[in-house]
Design an enzyme around this catalytic site. Sequence first.
Site, PDB file in Angstrom:
ATOM      1  N   TYR A   1       6.527 -12.973  -3.734  1.00 40.73           N
ATOM      2  CA  TYR A   1       6.314 -11.944  -2.699  1.00 40.73           C
ATOM      3  C   TYR A   1       7.403 -12.054  -1.627  1.00 40.73           C
ATOM      4  O   TYR A   1       8.044 -11.052  -1.269  1.00 40.73           O
ATOM      5  CB  TYR A   1       4.911 -12.143  -2.109  1.00 40.73           C
ATOM      6  CG  TYR A   1       4.624 -11.387  -0.844  1.00 40.73           C
ATOM      7  CD1 TYR A   1       4.567 -10.001  -0.829  1.00 40.73           C
ATOM      8  CD2 TYR A   1       4.377 -12.078   0.356  1.00 40.73           C
ATOM      9  CE1 TYR A   1       4.285  -9.318   0.350  1.00 40.73           C
ATOM     10  CE2 TYR A   1       4.090 -11.400   1.520  1.00 40.73           C
ATOM     11  CZ  TYR A   1       4.049 -10.023   1.512  1.00 40.73           C
ATOM     12  OH  TYR A   1       3.771  -9.343   2.685  1.00 40.73           O
TER      13      TYR A   1
ATOM     14  N   SER B   1      -1.011  -9.759  10.959  1.00 45.00           N
ATOM     15  CA  SER B   1      -1.531  -8.652  11.770  1.00 45.00           C
ATOM     16  C   SER B   1      -2.936  -8.299  11.324  1.00 45.00           C
ATOM     17  O   SER B   1      -3.133  -7.652  10.283  1.00 45.00           O
ATOM     18  CB  SER B   1      -0.585  -7.440  11.694  1.00 45.00           C
ATOM     19  OG  SER B   1      -0.890  -6.545  12.734  1.00 45.00           O
TER      20      SER B   1
HETATM   21  P1  NAI Z   1      -2.251  -3.689   2.234  1.00 42.63           P
HETATM   22  O1  NAI Z   1      -2.210  -4.399   0.924  1.00 42.63           O
HETATM   23  O2  NAI Z   1      -3.571  -3.527   2.897  1.00 42.63           O
HETATM   24  O3  NAI Z   1      -1.588  -2.253   2.079  1.00 42.63           O
HETATM   25  C1  NAI Z   1      -0.533  -1.988   1.212  1.00 42.63           C
HETATM   26  C2  NAI Z   1      -0.717  -0.586   0.667  1.00 42.63           C
HETATM   27  O4  NAI Z   1       0.344  -0.347  -0.266  1.00 42.63           O
HETATM   28  C3  NAI Z   1      -2.036  -0.402  -0.092  1.00 42.63           C
HETATM   29  O5  NAI Z   1      -2.762   0.681   0.462  1.00 42.63           O
HETATM   30  C4  NAI Z   1      -1.629  -0.137  -1.509  1.00 42.63           C
HETATM   31  O6  NAI Z   1      -2.440   0.822  -2.182  1.00 42.63           O
HETATM   32  C5  NAI Z   1      -0.207   0.367  -1.357  1.00 42.63           C
HETATM   33  N1  NAI Z   1       0.550   0.087  -2.580  1.00 42.63           N
HETATM   34  C6  NAI Z   1       0.578  -1.067  -3.275  1.00 42.63           C
HETATM   35  N2  NAI Z   1       1.350  -0.926  -4.374  1.00 42.63           N
HETATM   36  C7  NAI Z   1       1.820   0.345  -4.354  1.00 42.63           C
HETATM   37  C8  NAI Z   1       2.656   1.068  -5.225  1.00 42.63           C
HETATM   38  N3  NAI Z   1       3.157   0.525  -6.329  1.00 42.63           N
HETATM   39  N4  NAI Z   1       2.918   2.359  -4.917  1.00 42.63           N
HETATM   40  C9  NAI Z   1       2.408   2.914  -3.794  1.00 42.63           C
HETATM   41  N5  NAI Z   1       1.608   2.267  -2.924  1.00 42.63           N
HETATM   42  C10 NAI Z   1       1.315   0.995  -3.206  1.00 42.63           C
HETATM   43  O7  NAI Z   1      -1.234  -4.455   3.182  1.00 42.63           O
HETATM   44  P2  NAI Z   1      -1.156  -4.427   4.778  1.00 42.63           P
HETATM   45  O8  NAI Z   1      -1.792  -5.642   5.294  1.00 42.63           O
HETATM   46  O9  NAI Z   1      -1.575  -3.111   5.283  1.00 42.63           O
HETATM   47  O10 NAI Z   1       0.421  -4.616   4.983  1.00 42.63           O
HETATM   48  C11 NAI Z   1       1.284  -3.501   5.070  1.00 42.63           C
HETATM   49  C12 NAI Z   1       2.698  -3.980   4.828  1.00 42.63           C
HETATM   50  O11 NAI Z   1       3.037  -4.971   5.778  1.00 42.63           O
HETATM   51  C13 NAI Z   1       2.913  -4.602   3.451  1.00 42.63           C
HETATM   52  O12 NAI Z   1       4.199  -4.241   2.988  1.00 42.63           O
HETATM   53  C14 NAI Z   1       2.860  -6.084   3.721  1.00 42.63           C
HETATM   54  O13 NAI Z   1       3.643  -6.808   2.782  1.00 42.63           O
HETATM   55  C15 NAI Z   1       3.437  -6.154   5.122  1.00 42.63           C
HETATM   56  N6  NAI Z   1       2.937  -7.298   5.864  1.00 42.63           N
HETATM   57  C16 NAI Z   1       1.648  -7.326   6.327  1.00 42.63           C
HETATM   58  C17 NAI Z   1       1.197  -8.397   7.051  1.00 42.63           C
HETATM   59  C18 NAI Z   1      -0.173  -8.441   7.663  1.00 42.63           C
HETATM   60  O14 NAI Z   1      -0.466  -9.388   8.395  1.00 42.63           O
HETATM   61  N7  NAI Z   1      -1.047  -7.464   7.422  1.00 42.63           N
HETATM   62  C19 NAI Z   1       2.057  -9.574   7.300  1.00 42.63           C
HETATM   63  C20 NAI Z   1       3.389  -9.445   6.741  1.00 42.63           C
HETATM   64  C21 NAI Z   1       3.803  -8.342   6.068  1.00 42.63           C
HETATM   65  C1  15L Z   2       1.670 -11.437   4.748  1.00 39.89           C
HETATM   66  O1  15L Z   2       2.815 -11.160   4.406  1.00 39.89           O
HETATM   67  C2  15L Z   2       0.490 -10.761   4.169  1.00 39.89           C
HETATM   68  O2  15L Z   2       0.760  -9.418   3.861  1.00 39.89           O
HETATM   69  C3  15L Z   2      -0.743 -10.838   5.049  1.00 39.89           C
HETATM   70  O3  15L Z   2      -1.873 -10.468   4.271  1.00 39.89           O
HETATM   71  C4  15L Z   2      -0.944 -12.205   5.671  1.00 39.89           C
HETATM   72  O4  15L Z   2      -1.364 -13.091   4.724  1.00 39.89           O
HETATM   73  C5  15L Z   2       0.333 -12.655   6.365  1.00 39.89           C
HETATM   74  O5  15L Z   2       1.491 -12.500   5.571  1.00 39.89           O
HETATM   75  C6  15L Z   2       0.304 -14.100   6.874  1.00 39.89           C
HETATM   76  O6  15L Z   2       1.275 -14.813   6.660  1.00 39.89           O
HETATM   77  O7  15L Z   2      -0.672 -14.477   7.523  1.00 39.89           O
END
Ligand code: NAI
Ligand code: 15L
Length: 269
Positions: free
Chosen positions: A141, A171
């Site tokens: 990842y 977040s």
């Molecule tokens: P999430 O997993 O809840 O949302 C990701 C969305 O992308 C989902 O709704 C999913 O259906 C969609 N998705 C997945 N594969 C897909 C594909 N092949 N085509 C189209 N859509 C697709 O993740 P979250 O927590 O909302 O995170 C959003 C972004 O921020 C992600 O890129 C994640 O890697 C990044 N991120 C989030 C963190 C957090 O703390 N929530 C921390 C670091 C990075």
């Molecule tokens: C990420 O990149 C993930 O998308 C999120 O779900 C958390 O696990 C976050 O990092 C984290 O490091 O806490």
Amino acid sequence: MSSSTHLYSRLLLTGAAGGLGRVLRPRLKPRCDVLRVSDLGQLGDAAAGEEVMSAALQDRAAVLHLLEGVDAVVHLGGISTEQPFDDIVQANIIGAYNLYEAARQHGTRRIVLASSNHVTGFYRQDEVVDPTMPVRPDGYYGISKAFGENLARFYFDRYGIETVCLRIGSSFPEPKDRRMLATWLSYDDLERLVWASLNSPVVGFSVIYGMSDNHHVWWDNTPAKHVGFKPQDSSEPFRAALESQQLKLDLQDPAVIYQGGGFVKAGPF
Ligand code: NAI
Ligand code: 15L
């Protein structure tokens, strides 16, 4: 450029059905003329001023169509945890390439790219990392997010498409454990970060860690000061409760040693 008071005429939000997408969807809408929301998952009906378009990021033709008429993108879509490499390749690597290629073809000006702290997850928790230091991904990842950052660098150097790579920490509504006392990014600060990244006049290619104004941190955002992000929340009010839930730490555990926490041990699948 829009003729209205908004900076962007049509803004695309990918991953709009995900955790952060659902937070940002209503907060971005007032900041553009049209908000186009996309995901594989359920997006519901379009609200006033919205366009709903489903697309799989690995579907090149669908993504080309998705970027039509788009000035700027907040790209959250993709796999957000450590998963088998073959799945990550489709969503995060081929998907990111399709997005940038479509942006180039349609003249999109700026992309705010959800990267992750897992790009540098194999630095130790007793080190301070800034965005200019070499990446140390903690899994497939993290590698895919590092690829996204490199792709963004290339599309800026060759084609002038600006990107702010957000190395988001954690977040969520609240920090969930001791590690997140350092990595937490509140939803309000996430909005501030995304808006600063869209609104700052010149960002070129920038990388910034997404964290709130937490007391003890591992990341130094000084090289990204120009983005103008000023976090206003802090994990400190949660410290006492979280520390009392985790009184002892196993100092030999890689999840305790490294910034990536449990991600450094995830898999194999
Ligand atoms: P999430 O997993 O809840 O949302 C990701 C969305 O992308 C989902 O709704 C999913 O259906 C969609 N998705 C997945 N594969 C897909 C594909 N092949 N085509 C189209 N859509 C697709 O993740 P979250 O927590 O909302 O995170 C959003 C972004 O921020 C992600 O890129 C994640 O890697 C990044 N991120 C989030 C963190 C957090 O703390 N929530 C921390 C670091 C990075
Ligand atoms: C990420 O990149 C993930 O998308 C999120 O779900 C958390 O696990 C976050 O990092 C984290 O490091 O806490």
